[in-house]
Design a protein around this motif. Structure first.
Motif, PDB file in Angstrom:
ATOM      1  N   ASP A 320      30.675  12.782 100.443  1.00  0.00           N
ATOM      2  CA  ASP A 320      30.633  14.171  99.884  1.00  0.00           C
ATOM      3  C   ASP A 320      31.721  15.045 100.584  1.00  0.00           C
ATOM      4  OD1 ASP A 320      28.279  13.422  98.683  1.00  0.00           O
ATOM      5  OD2 ASP A 320      27.146  14.018 100.505  1.00  0.00           O
ATOM      6  N   HIS A 321      32.239  14.926 101.670  1.00  0.00           N
ATOM      7  CA  HIS A 321      33.415  15.675 102.340  1.00  0.00           C
ATOM      8  C   HIS A 321      34.590  15.272 101.390  1.00  0.00           C
ATOM      9  CE1 HIS A 321      35.892  17.307 105.054  1.00  0.00           C
ATOM     10  NE2 HIS A 321      36.940  16.055 105.088  1.00  0.00           N
ATOM     11  N   LEU A 322      34.845  14.125 101.172  1.00  0.00           N
ATOM     12  CA  LEU A 322      35.907  13.662 100.519  1.00  0.00           C
ATOM     13  C   LEU A 322      36.066  14.356  98.756  1.00  0.00           C
ATOM     14  CD1 LEU A 322      38.554  11.837  99.785  1.00  0.00           C
ATOM     15  CD2 LEU A 322      36.777   9.964  99.212  1.00  0.00           C
ATOM     16  N   GLU A 325      36.887  18.093  99.538  1.00  0.00           N
ATOM     17  CA  GLU A 325      38.264  18.197  99.630  1.00  0.00           C
ATOM     18  C   GLU A 325      38.913  17.882  98.406  1.00  0.00           C
ATOM     19  OE1 GLU A 325      39.753  19.267 102.504  1.00  0.00           O
ATOM     20  OE2 GLU A 325      37.523  19.894 102.879  1.00  0.00           O
ATOM     21  N   LEU A 326      38.704  16.979  97.695  1.00  0.00           N
ATOM     22  CA  LEU A 326      39.399  16.697  96.288  1.00  0.00           C
ATOM     23  C   LEU A 326      39.180  17.850  95.237  1.00  0.00           C
ATOM     24  CD1 LEU A 326      38.581  12.953  95.832  1.00  0.00           C
ATOM     25  CD2 LEU A 326      40.977  13.946  95.889  1.00  0.00           C
ATOM     26  N   SER A 327      38.169  18.477  95.264  1.00  0.00           N
ATOM     27  CA  SER A 327      38.129  19.605  94.539  1.00  0.00           C
ATOM     28  C   SER A 327      38.860  20.761  94.674  1.00  0.00           C
ATOM     29  CB  SER A 327      36.277  20.050  94.381  1.00  0.00           C
ATOM     30  OG  SER A 327      36.139  20.720  95.619  1.00  0.00           O
ATOM     31  N   LYS A 328      39.549  20.861  95.863  1.00  0.00           N
ATOM     32  CA  LYS A 328      40.056  21.686  96.133  1.00  0.00           C
ATOM     33  C   LYS A 328      41.813  21.515  95.783  1.00  0.00           C
ATOM     34  CE  LYS A 328      38.011  22.514 100.471  1.00  0.00           C
ATOM     35  NZ  LYS A 328      38.180  22.661 101.959  1.00  0.00           N
ATOM     36  N   VAL A 329      42.181  20.441  95.148  1.00  0.00           N
ATOM     37  CA  VAL A 329      43.423  19.859  94.508  1.00  0.00           C
ATOM     38  C   VAL A 329      43.344  20.006  93.193  1.00  0.00           C
ATOM     39  CG1 VAL A 329      45.120  17.934  94.628  1.00  0.00           C
ATOM     40  CG2 VAL A 329      43.518  18.341  96.562  1.00  0.00           C
TER      41      VAL A 329
END
Length: 330
Positions: A320-322, A325-329
């Motif tokens: 879920d953390h990964l 973080e990907l959603s910010k890219v």
């Protein structure tokens, strides 16, 4: 719904999957299919790997797995793309779908909703909707049944294997005590060790499932390999093996005779290094029954191992953390 309940209900999921398949009407299966691409990641994609192992000798066109953002260049209007994302939001699979759409491929999706359902509605592709509200890894039976049904509808295989699937469900219910006992014994064997899973190539998807379930449910590392391929590399690596490792051999009564010799030699060599090996023998008549038997043992093992490890069987916080973080890219 608890993971324990979901594991218990696996035989029922097979039957529910068949009921969903029986109610599915495909809009266009008359195209000249020259190849098949199965797209999916993790718990949503493992059904594709397992099915591809089953149909390898029957499918009259190539079947390719894609666990990535990108499709092979050969994808065209003569390709059947089957995409599976339990949530309907898996970013790799959704990007691959956009590419498939741009190449005018024949597309069928399996999901519980999400962006994938919207994509299919917008582009007029068939979407098979499976029950929602559970971890993707617990929805394996639904995925397997739907992929087989799609392949049958598009005449890639001769039938949707419903009878073999029903027999598998009956076998799992009938033999549940032995399955749970074997799963518990396997969990005790794996506890505080690194599991290494071996099978013939036709069951590679099964031992990938074993690795995934031990990873996600039990919070343990593991790896897998197939015989005969491991005889050309990994067997030498066992020269550095020791009691940290827990080798598990998945065996059936119809193993190819030359692989049977390879199994025997490999087991002896490995046991000399780590002291113990564990053998899981399947039951059932068909390839599908034997694979489903293995899968149910594996799932129960992962539950018992999570208990031994005092692990939260549902937790996937790091994934879920990964994703966050990907959603910010962009």
């Amino acid at each position: 719904m608890s993971m324990l309940k979901l594991i218990e209900d696996f035989p029922n999921h097979i039957i529910e999957g068949i009921e969903i398949a029986n109610q599915t009407n495909f809009t266009n299966t008359k195209n000249n299919i020259q190849n098949v691409v199965l797209c999916g990641m993790g718990g949503s994609g493992i059904g594709a790997k397992i099915v591809s192992d089953w149909v390898r000798s029957e499918a009259d066109v190539p079947v390719t797995l894609v666990a990535d953002y990108f499709l092979p260049d050969f994808v065209s209007e003569n390709t059947l793309v089957i995409a599976s994302s339990y949530s309907g939001n898996t970013e790799e699979t959704m990007q691959a779908l956009e590419e498939a759409n741009s190449k005018r491929a024949n597309i069928v999706c399996i999901c519980s909703g999400g962006k994938m359902q919207g994509f299919c509605s917008e582009n007029k592709y068939d979407a098979i909707i499976v029950p929602s509200g559970r971890p993707p890894r617990s929805a394996l039976a639904y995925s397997i049944v739907q992929i087989l049904n799609i392949l049958s509808a598009y005449n890639v295989i001769s039938d949707n294997k419903a009878e073999s699937l029903k027999m598998a469900s009956e076998l799992l219910k009938k033999d549940i005590d032995a399955i749970k006992n074997k799963g518990n014994e396997l969990a005790e064997f794996l506890f505080k060790k690194v599991g290494i899973f071996y099978s013939e190539p036709q069951h590679e998807g099964v031992i990938v499932r074993a690795r995934q379930q031990v990873n996600e449910n039990s919070k343990y590392l593991a790896w897998h390999h197939t015989i005969p391929e491991m005889n050309h590399n990994e067997l030498v690596g066992w020269g550095g093996g020791d009691k940290r490792f827990a080798p598990v051999f998945f065996e059936t009564d119809d193993v190819y005779f030359r692989n049977e010799v390879r199994y025997d030699i490999s087991k002896k060599a490995i046991q000399e290094k780590c002291g113990e090996i564990f053998i899981v023998k399947s039951k059932g008549e068909s390839l599908i029954e034997k694979a489903m038997y293995f899968i149910h043992v594996i799932d129960w093992c992962s539950y018992y191992l999570s208990e031994l490890n005092n692990a939260d069987i549902i937790d996937i916080a790091i994934i879920d953390h990964l994703k966050g973080e990907l959603s910010k890219v962009k």
